[in-house]
Design a protein around this motif. Structure first.
Motif, mmCIF file in Angstrom:
data_model
loop_
_atom_site.group_PDB
_atom_site.id
_atom_site.type_symbol
_atom_site.label_atom_id
_atom_site.label_comp_id
_atom_site.label_asym_id
_atom_site.label_seq_id
_atom_site.Cartn_x
_atom_site.Cartn_y
_atom_site.Cartn_z
ATOM 1 N N VAL A 69 0.840 -1.205 0.000
ATOM 2 C CA VAL A 69 0.000 0.000 0.000
ATOM 3 C C VAL A 69 0.871 1.250 0.000
ATOM 4 C CG1 VAL A 69 -1.635 1.314 1.387
ATOM 5 C CG2 VAL A 69 -2.001 -1.116 1.047
ATOM 6 N N GLU A 70 1.953 1.231 0.769
ATOM 7 C CA GLU A 70 2.847 2.385 0.789
ATOM 8 C C GLU A 70 3.570 2.552 -0.546
ATOM 9 O OE1 GLU A 70 5.436 1.944 4.103
ATOM 10 O OE2 GLU A 70 3.880 2.264 5.600
ATOM 11 N N LYS A 71 4.034 1.446 -1.135
ATOM 12 C CA LYS A 71 4.706 1.545 -2.431
ATOM 13 C C LYS A 71 3.772 2.023 -3.530
ATOM 14 C CE LYS A 71 8.156 -2.039 -1.466
ATOM 15 N NZ LYS A 71 8.676 -3.380 -1.845
ATOM 16 N N ALA A 72 2.499 1.692 -3.429
ATOM 17 C CA ALA A 72 1.526 2.101 -4.441
ATOM 18 C C ALA A 72 0.998 3.515 -4.206
ATOM 19 C CB ALA A 72 0.349 1.118 -4.469
ATOM 20 N N LEU A 73 1.464 4.208 -3.153
ATOM 21 C CA LEU A 73 1.062 5.594 -2.869
ATOM 22 C C LEU A 73 -0.449 5.694 -2.664
ATOM 23 C CD1 LEU A 73 3.240 7.358 -5.623
ATOM 24 C CD2 LEU A 73 3.896 6.743 -3.294
ATOM 25 N N LEU A 74 -1.005 4.751 -1.882
ATOM 26 C CA LEU A 74 -2.455 4.680 -1.693
ATOM 27 C C LEU A 74 -2.903 5.108 -0.299
ATOM 28 C CD1 LEU A 74 -3.483 1.354 -3.488
ATOM 29 C CD2 LEU A 74 -3.944 3.689 -4.207
ATOM 30 N N LEU A 75 -1.978 5.520 0.575
ATOM 31 C CA LEU A 75 -2.386 5.851 1.943
ATOM 32 C C LEU A 75 -3.395 6.993 1.956
ATOM 33 C CD1 LEU A 75 0.936 5.518 3.979
ATOM 34 C CD2 LEU A 75 -1.078 4.049 4.057
ATOM 35 N N GLN A 76 -3.148 8.033 1.173
ATOM 36 C CA GLN A 76 -4.058 9.172 1.170
ATOM 37 C C GLN A 76 -5.426 8.779 0.631
ATOM 38 O OE1 GLN A 76 -3.398 12.273 2.490
ATOM 39 N NE2 GLN A 76 -5.594 12.558 2.168
ATOM 40 N N ALA A 77 -5.455 7.959 -0.429
ATOM 41 C CA ALA A 77 -6.743 7.526 -0.989
ATOM 42 C C ALA A 77 -7.529 6.697 0.015
ATOM 43 C CB ALA A 77 -6.511 6.735 -2.272
ATOM 44 N N LEU A 78 -6.857 5.818 0.758
ATOM 45 C CA LEU A 78 -7.556 5.014 1.764
ATOM 46 C C LEU A 78 -8.012 5.872 2.935
ATOM 47 C CD1 LEU A 78 -5.424 1.740 1.793
ATOM 48 C CD2 LEU A 78 -7.596 2.169 0.670
ATOM 49 N N GLU A 79 -7.212 6.872 3.311
ATOM 50 C CA GLU A 79 -7.653 7.777 4.376
ATOM 51 C C GLU A 79 -8.919 8.516 3.972
ATOM 52 O OE1 GLU A 79 -4.472 10.335 5.389
ATOM 53 O OE2 GLU A 79 -3.117 8.717 6.001
ATOM 54 N N ASP A 80 -8.976 8.975 2.724
ATOM 55 C CA ASP A 80 -10.191 9.649 2.255
ATOM 56 C C ASP A 80 -11.385 8.705 2.257
ATOM 57 O OD1 ASP A 80 -8.599 11.848 1.879
ATOM 58 O OD2 ASP A 80 -8.317 11.522 -0.274
ATOM 59 N N ALA A 81 -11.163 7.435 1.880
ATOM 60 C CA ALA A 81 -12.271 6.467 1.872
ATOM 61 C C ALA A 81 -12.763 6.195 3.279
ATOM 62 C CB ALA A 81 -11.823 5.169 1.200
ATOM 63 N N VAL A 82 -11.847 6.069 4.241
ATOM 64 C CA VAL A 82 -12.252 5.838 5.629
ATOM 65 C C VAL A 82 -12.950 7.063 6.191
ATOM 66 C CG1 VAL A 82 -11.353 5.417 7.941
ATOM 67 C CG2 VAL A 82 -10.483 4.103 6.032
ATOM 68 N N GLY A 83 -12.499 8.249 5.779
ATOM 69 C CA GLY A 83 -13.160 9.460 6.249
ATOM 70 C C GLY A 83 -14.595 9.582 5.768
#
Length: 456
Positions: A69-83
């Motif tokens: 997930v970190e290598k794919a640069l998806l942390l921000q996208a997942l944070e937005d989805a959880v928000g």
């Protein structure tokens, strides 16, 4: 009159404070992540709740998935989805990603050019809904994922078998439960159809490019002679050996375009390939100066893309940042100097570290054509590596095969190369006197594997 008016004003202020307090208190516990998209990196540092399901994923037993997930640069996208609401994450066990995953498919996912495929694959494991294992009967037969594709679900109470997600069984239901989501452990990685098609397409292209056309003569690329005796040719038929190969005097290959499939139209997306190799240089590290000159100071990136689109192949001898820092202002100030320097580092052949080393071992010294005609660059064996250039202005090949895709090859060197006459007139890269000590091969030779190189 003054006392009643003062008391009424005090009661009014207390009522206003009581109505404003409930609207401010719930904002922190109800939104573990900031849902505003304009904050960039500040959202991740101030909006993350320690009790979030994403924090639990990073600290859980599914570390391999968290690293992807970190290598794919998806942390921000997942944070937005959880928000925006609760999520359900189906996390493969570490063994499924370390040992059970096909090595070729893993290399495909980690190549910089395939970042979109890796992101789609990971988002295929996240559902924008909360599904508990305690109520499998409420699971739908199919559910959309964050990747946009649907995944098949099967609850255990309905089918009488273990709960399944796609082709994987749920081995650890409700492994992690948090207020904003739940994580279920599954036995293997889920591969959506779109990612599998991308992988099959790339593998088919690689297999096709490695196979000679039917009936093509096998020509030794160094001697330009047939490896096997030619069959008898009827009178009037074209020669088996191409004219250039029959007349070629030495081991060098002429800077002619590689044959493309079909007619003479453009069949290669050279601009995308050049963009991929420049991005690989940036991810690899230590070659930012070269990438900056290619993109910002010259139009060479566009010219290289046009050449590759027309069927040419290129080998780029890439000086690292330390070598570029040794260039003086005089060497870069003259008009056209950056272009001339980089043209001398581009060979119109496709050479890997293995092919260059085998050539210098066999012939002792090989002269390669460069795009800075008519100058050639000389390669020879030295200290178990390939040494390019001449005298004190030479460079070692010490970062082999940074990028190889069948059309563009990038080989890292530790010095900037100049033609012999440029060095003699005082515009060389080193500026050393004849009494300067001989240079030794760097500690990282062409045969060492110091770190993982992405983009091969």
């Amino acid at each position: 009159m003054g006392a009643p008016a003062y008391g009424a004003l005090l009661l009014l202020l207390l009522a206003a404070a009581a109505t404003a307090a409930p609207t401010e208190q719930p904002t922190l516990p109800t939104t573990p992540f900031s849902s505003t998209g304009g904050g960039g990196g500040n959202n991740t540092s101030t909006g993350v709740n320690s009790n979030s399901v994403l924090v639990a994923l990073l600290d859980s037993h599914y570390t391999e998935l968290a690293e992807l997930v970190e290598k794919a640069l998806l942390l921000q996208a997942l944070e937005d989805a959880v928000g925006r609401g609760n999520v359900t994450i189906f996390a493969p066990r570490n063994e499924a990603l370390e040992r059970d995953l096909d090595p070729e498919f893993r290399r495909f996912l980690l190549e910089p050019r395939n970042l979109k495929s890796l992101q789609r694959l990971l988002l295929f494991h996240v559902l924008p809904a909360r599904l508990h294992a305690s109520s499998p009967s409420s699971w739908p037969a199919s559910h959309p994922t964050l990747s946009g594709e649907h995944v098949d679900l099967a609850g255990g109470e309905v089918t009488g078998s273990p709960m399944r997600v796609g082709s994987a069984a749920v081995t650890r239901p409700d492994a992690v439960v948090r207020p904003d989501g739940v994580i279920h452990g599954i036995e293997r990685l889920l591969v959506p159809r779109s990612v599998q098609e991308d992988f099959n397409r790339r593998r088919s292209l690689a297999a096709i490019s490695a196979v000679l056309p039917t009936g093509a003569p096998e020509v030794d690329p160094r001697t330009h002679r047939l490896k096997k005796p030619a069959p008898p040719v009827p009178p009037g038929a074209p020669p088996v050996l191409p004219i250039w190969d029959a007349m070629a005097p030495g081991p060098s290959i002429a800077p002619a375009p590689a044959p493309g499939p079909g007619s003479g139209k453009h069949h290669f997306d050279g601009h995308s390939q050049v963009k991929d190799f420049i991005q690989t240089l940036l991810l690899y590290g230590g070659y930012n100066e070269l990438a900056d000159i290619l993109v910002n100071l010259t139009s060479l990136a566009t010219e290289m893309g046009r050449l590759v689109s027309e069927g040419y192949v290129l080998t780029v001898l890439a000086p690292n940042d330390e070598a570029m820092a040794r260039l003086t202002t005089d060497q870069l100030s003259e008009p056209g100097s950056p272009e001339n320097i980089l043209y001398y580092h581009m060979i119109p052949e496709y050479q890997t570290e293995e092919s260059m080393y085998n050539a210098v071992r066999r012939f002792g010294k090989v002269r390669y054509d460069t795009l800075r005609l008519p100058h050639k660059v000389t390669a020879r064996e030295a200290d178990g590596s390939v040494k390019l250039g001449h005298g004190e202005g030479s460079a070692y090949l010490f970062d082999p095969d940074i990028y190889t895709d069948g059309r563009i090859s990038v080989q890292g060197i530790d010095a900037v190369l100049f033609p012999p006459q440029d060095t003699a007139t005082g515009s060389g890269s080193s500026g050393a006197s004849p009494a300067a000590p001989a240079r030794k091969a760097p500690a990282v030779t062409a045969h060492s594997k110091s770190k993982l190189r992405r983009g091969q």
